[in-house]
Design a protein around this motif. Structure first.
Motif, mmCIF file in Angstrom:
data_model
loop_
_atom_site.group_PDB
_atom_site.id
_atom_site.type_symbol
_atom_site.label_atom_id
_atom_site.label_comp_id
_atom_site.label_asym_id
_atom_site.label_seq_id
_atom_site.Cartn_x
_atom_site.Cartn_y
_atom_site.Cartn_z
ATOM 1 N N GLY A 1 0.660 -1.282 0.065
ATOM 2 C CA GLY A 1 0.024 -0.199 -0.047
ATOM 3 C C GLY A 1 0.900 1.116 -0.018
ATOM 4 N N GLU A 2 1.963 1.014 0.264
ATOM 5 C CA GLU A 2 3.087 2.241 0.301
ATOM 6 C C GLU A 2 4.206 2.044 -0.674
ATOM 7 O OE1 GLU A 2 3.940 3.520 4.197
ATOM 8 O OE2 GLU A 2 1.903 3.028 5.007
ATOM 9 N N PRO A 3 4.273 2.134 -1.696
ATOM 10 C CA PRO A 3 5.397 1.948 -2.802
ATOM 11 C C PRO A 3 6.760 2.501 -2.558
ATOM 12 C CG PRO A 3 3.237 2.322 -3.988
ATOM 13 C CD PRO A 3 2.944 2.576 -2.498
ATOM 14 N N ASN A 4 6.575 3.756 -1.645
ATOM 15 C CA ASN A 4 7.775 4.623 -1.559
ATOM 16 C C ASN A 4 8.709 3.647 -0.287
ATOM 17 O OD1 ASN A 4 7.126 6.527 -3.355
ATOM 18 N ND2 ASN A 4 5.961 7.888 -1.830
ATOM 19 N N SER A 5 7.890 3.087 0.506
ATOM 20 C CA SER A 5 8.759 2.273 1.561
ATOM 21 C C SER A 5 9.159 1.120 1.135
ATOM 22 C CB SER A 5 7.837 2.069 2.833
ATOM 23 O OG SER A 5 6.646 1.504 2.445
ATOM 24 N N CYS A 6 9.067 0.749 -0.143
ATOM 25 C CA CYS A 6 9.636 -0.781 -0.545
ATOM 26 C C CYS A 6 11.007 -0.599 -0.459
ATOM 27 C CB CYS A 6 9.174 -1.102 -2.074
ATOM 28 S SG CYS A 6 7.266 -1.400 -2.087
ATOM 29 N N SER A 7 11.459 -2.152 -0.479
ATOM 30 C CA SER A 7 13.021 -2.061 -0.556
ATOM 31 C C SER A 7 13.431 -2.726 -1.961
ATOM 32 C CB SER A 7 13.357 -3.422 0.389
ATOM 33 O OG SER A 7 12.726 -4.340 0.309
ATOM 34 N N VAL A 8 14.588 -3.144 -2.147
ATOM 35 C CA VAL A 8 14.854 -3.658 -3.359
ATOM 36 C C VAL A 8 14.319 -4.971 -3.527
ATOM 37 C CG1 VAL A 8 17.197 -2.723 -3.064
ATOM 38 C CG2 VAL A 8 16.910 -4.943 -2.282
ATOM 39 N N ALA A 9 13.438 -5.572 -2.801
ATOM 40 C CA ALA A 9 13.002 -6.768 -2.970
ATOM 41 C C ALA A 9 11.439 -6.683 -2.425
ATOM 42 C CB ALA A 9 13.434 -8.029 -1.944
ATOM 43 N N ARG A 10 10.727 -6.351 -3.289
ATOM 44 C CA ARG A 10 9.239 -6.044 -2.903
ATOM 45 C C ARG A 10 8.452 -7.465 -2.714
ATOM 46 N NH1 ARG A 10 4.232 -5.692 -6.217
ATOM 47 N NH2 ARG A 10 3.035 -3.855 -5.525
ATOM 48 N N PRO A 11 7.719 -7.551 -1.768
ATOM 49 C CA PRO A 11 6.955 -6.532 -1.157
ATOM 50 C C PRO A 11 7.306 -6.197 0.278
ATOM 51 C CG PRO A 11 5.659 -8.623 -0.690
ATOM 52 C CD PRO A 11 6.932 -8.911 -1.669
ATOM 53 N N LEU A 12 8.658 -6.514 0.691
ATOM 54 C CA LEU A 12 9.285 -6.330 1.748
ATOM 55 C C LEU A 12 9.620 -4.730 1.831
ATOM 56 C CD1 LEU A 12 11.860 -9.390 2.311
ATOM 57 C CD2 LEU A 12 9.476 -8.995 2.634
ATOM 58 N N THR A 13 9.531 -4.331 3.219
ATOM 59 C CA THR A 13 9.501 -2.692 3.351
ATOM 60 C C THR A 13 11.486 -2.690 3.507
ATOM 61 O OG1 THR A 13 9.529 -2.843 5.896
ATOM 62 C CG2 THR A 13 7.614 -2.484 4.486
ATOM 63 N N ARG A 14 11.775 -1.473 3.386
ATOM 64 C CA ARG A 14 13.273 -1.243 3.479
ATOM 65 C C ARG A 14 13.685 -1.427 4.959
ATOM 66 N NH1 ARG A 14 17.579 0.660 1.371
ATOM 67 N NH2 ARG A 14 19.024 2.104 2.280
ATOM 68 N N THR A 15 12.903 -1.058 6.188
ATOM 69 C CA THR A 15 13.213 -1.412 7.327
ATOM 70 C C THR A 15 13.217 -2.811 7.697
ATOM 71 O OG1 THR A 15 12.211 0.673 8.102
ATOM 72 C CG2 THR A 15 12.609 -1.107 9.700
ATOM 73 N N TYR A 16 12.212 -3.398 7.257
ATOM 74 C CA TYR A 16 12.016 -5.037 7.416
ATOM 75 C C TYR A 16 13.360 -5.979 6.713
ATOM 76 C CZ TYR A 16 10.276 -9.720 7.103
ATOM 77 O OH TYR A 16 10.195 -11.193 7.246
ATOM 78 N N LEU A 17 13.683 -5.364 5.578
ATOM 79 C CA LEU A 17 14.870 -6.147 4.890
ATOM 80 C C LEU A 17 16.206 -5.723 5.436
ATOM 81 C CD1 LEU A 17 15.544 -7.919 2.502
ATOM 82 C CD2 LEU A 17 15.696 -5.891 1.077
ATOM 83 N N SER A 18 16.261 -4.591 5.953
ATOM 84 C CA SER A 18 17.576 -3.936 6.416
ATOM 85 C C SER A 18 17.995 -4.812 7.690
ATOM 86 C CB SER A 18 17.599 -2.179 6.886
ATOM 87 O OG SER A 18 17.557 -1.871 5.715
ATOM 88 N N LEU A 19 16.946 -4.961 8.659
ATOM 89 C CA LEU A 19 16.775 -5.812 9.827
ATOM 90 C C LEU A 19 17.115 -7.405 9.582
ATOM 91 C CD1 LEU A 19 13.760 -4.514 11.951
ATOM 92 C CD2 LEU A 19 16.202 -3.849 12.314
ATOM 93 N N LEU A 20 16.515 -7.711 8.240
ATOM 94 C CA LEU A 20 16.470 -9.095 8.073
ATOM 95 C C LEU A 20 17.988 -9.391 7.577
ATOM 96 C CD1 LEU A 20 15.243 -11.878 7.454
ATOM 97 C CD2 LEU A 20 14.728 -11.118 5.050
ATOM 98 N N CYS A 21 18.763 -8.473 6.637
ATOM 99 C CA CYS A 21 19.734 -8.592 6.306
ATOM 100 C C CYS A 21 21.208 -8.309 7.266
ATOM 101 C CB CYS A 21 20.188 -7.520 5.237
ATOM 102 S SG CYS A 21 18.957 -8.083 3.692
ATOM 103 N N GLY A 22 20.927 -7.364 8.249
ATOM 104 C CA GLY A 22 21.559 -7.199 9.264
ATOM 105 C C GLY A 22 21.536 -8.473 10.235
ATOM 106 N N GLY A 23 20.485 -9.168 10.443
ATOM 107 C CA GLY A 23 20.604 -10.421 11.050
ATOM 108 C C GLY A 23 21.589 -11.537 10.377
ATOM 109 N N PHE A 24 21.200 -11.497 9.069
ATOM 110 C CA PHE A 24 21.901 -12.441 8.152
ATOM 111 C C PHE A 24 23.403 -12.237 8.382
ATOM 112 C CE2 PHE A 24 18.565 -13.387 5.024
ATOM 113 C CZ PHE A 24 17.946 -14.100 5.641
ATOM 114 N N LEU A 25 24.018 -11.098 8.325
ATOM 115 C CA LEU A 25 25.240 -10.576 8.362
ATOM 116 C C LEU A 25 25.857 -11.080 9.811
ATOM 117 C CD1 LEU A 25 25.623 -7.001 6.526
ATOM 118 C CD2 LEU A 25 26.451 -9.252 5.843
ATOM 119 N N ILE A 26 24.986 -10.938 10.808
ATOM 120 C CA ILE A 26 25.493 -11.402 12.074
ATOM 121 C C ILE A 26 25.625 -12.896 12.118
ATOM 122 C CG2 ILE A 26 24.809 -11.620 14.468
ATOM 123 C CD1 ILE A 26 23.320 -8.838 14.342
#
Length: 330
Positions: free
Chosen positions: A176-201
């Motif tokens: 519902g908010e295309p501006n908040s999308c990350s590089v991987a739709r339909p995930l938000t940028r915040t969600y994907l950042s937390l996910l990828c940060g966890g992956f790096l850890i």
């Protein structure tokens, strides 16, 4: 090819402009199934291969009562996670090229892929932990208490992976908010950042565990070297040869592990919705390849699993009394 894990909205056309099924829905009330592309065929074939080989591994471990050491529980968890990734790829193919896509199909496929990738990465970390403990606590590791702890750990891993994967379906998406999308739709940028940060850890912890494995192995090699004059010459050569092979395998495993998981983990943190989708596919491809390579690098290289598979395929070539051991080399 593989893993449109989270990008399930801006799909493909084999190298040309990314195809978005939702755009067609806006322009016409009648949905027109897009033509099948090379990317679509690769998506279906890779998903089928991933699901098939991991189904063989999971079935082999669960159907063999003697394969109940902690390492086999971890390999079964890894195989199940990669199996779900293959199923998610097949579902994504069906939603893109066979049936009319919708919001729920995007959320279902992205959630399933996030769950499977999270469980797969955590299982890989568990395999590294198993190797470290089996070397540093060789006398006590592998007991029933160790198996109980491994089962509890895997239960927590899967509960956490399911909770994380349920994020998009629970409202953490950008449909519902295309501006908040990350590089991987339909995930938000915040969600994907937390996910990828966890992956790096998880990646860093896994590398630290393998560094500990190298230290323990060097101590063992040093202890053998101090007693070299007590060993026959051929025994000493065999020990050196086995140690060299072990480190070569370790380098291959670490190279594949880092090469598969680092690109998307970093890209998910650095990219945004305006980034070219091609970059997202290029970083998701190695992560998907991990699900294809894991059975070969971990499960099928295990002597006990190979022995069970050989006995199932060629029972007349296998002896009846097969001794199951609890190997460090998985």
């Amino acid at each position: 090819m593989t893993l449109n894990a989270s990008d399930l909205g801006w799909d493909e056309s084999s190298g040309a402009e990314p195809f978005s099924p939702l755009d067609q829905l806006d322009s016409s009330s009648t949905y027109v199934v897009p033509p099948l592309t090379v990317w679509g065929v690769a998506l279906c074939v890779s998903g089928t291969l991933i699901a098939t080989e991991n189904a063989v591994v999971v079935t082999t471990i669960l159907a063999t009562p003697s394969l109940r050491a902690p390492v086999f529980l971890l390999l079964a968890s890894l195989g199940l996670a990669d199996l779900l990734a293959g199923v998610a790829l097949i579902l994504h193919f069906l939603f893109l090229f066979c049936v009319e896509p919708s919001d729920w199909s995007e959320l279902l496929t992205s959630g399933l892929l996030v769950t499977s990738l999270t469980a797969s990465l955590c299982s890989l970390m568990g395999v590294a932990l198993d190797r470290y403990l089996s070397l540093s606590h060789a006398l006590t590791y592998g007991s029933s208490q160790s198996r109980h702890r491994a089962a509890i750990l895997l239960l927590l891993v899967w509960l956490g992976a399911c909770v994380i994967g349920a994020g998009p379906a629970m409202g953490w998406h950008c449909l519902g908010e295309p501006n908040s999308c990350s590089v991987a739709r339909p995930l938000t940028r915040t969600y994907l950042s937390l996910l990828c940060g966890g992956f790096l850890i998880v990646v860093m912890v896994t590398l630290q565990l393998y560094a500990g494995i190298c230290q323990v192995a060097r101590r063992h090699a040093h202890a053998i070297a101090t007693q070299r004059h007590f060993l026959p010459a051929n025994h000493s050569y065999a020990s050196k040869h086995s140690s060299g092979r072990g480190f070569s395998r370790l380098i291959v495993i670490l190279s594949v592990f880092v090469g598969c998981w680092m690109p998307f983990s970093l890209w998910g943190l650095l990219g945004d919705a305006s980034s070219p989708p091609l970059y997202t596919y290029a970083t998701l491809l190695p992560a998907a390849g991990s699900s294809l390579l894991n059975p070969i690098l971990y499960s099928l290289r295990n002597k006990d699993i190979r022995k069970v598979l050989l006995q199932a395929c060629c029972p007349h070539k296998c002896t009846q009394n097969t001794h199951i051991h609890y190997p460090v080399d998985v």
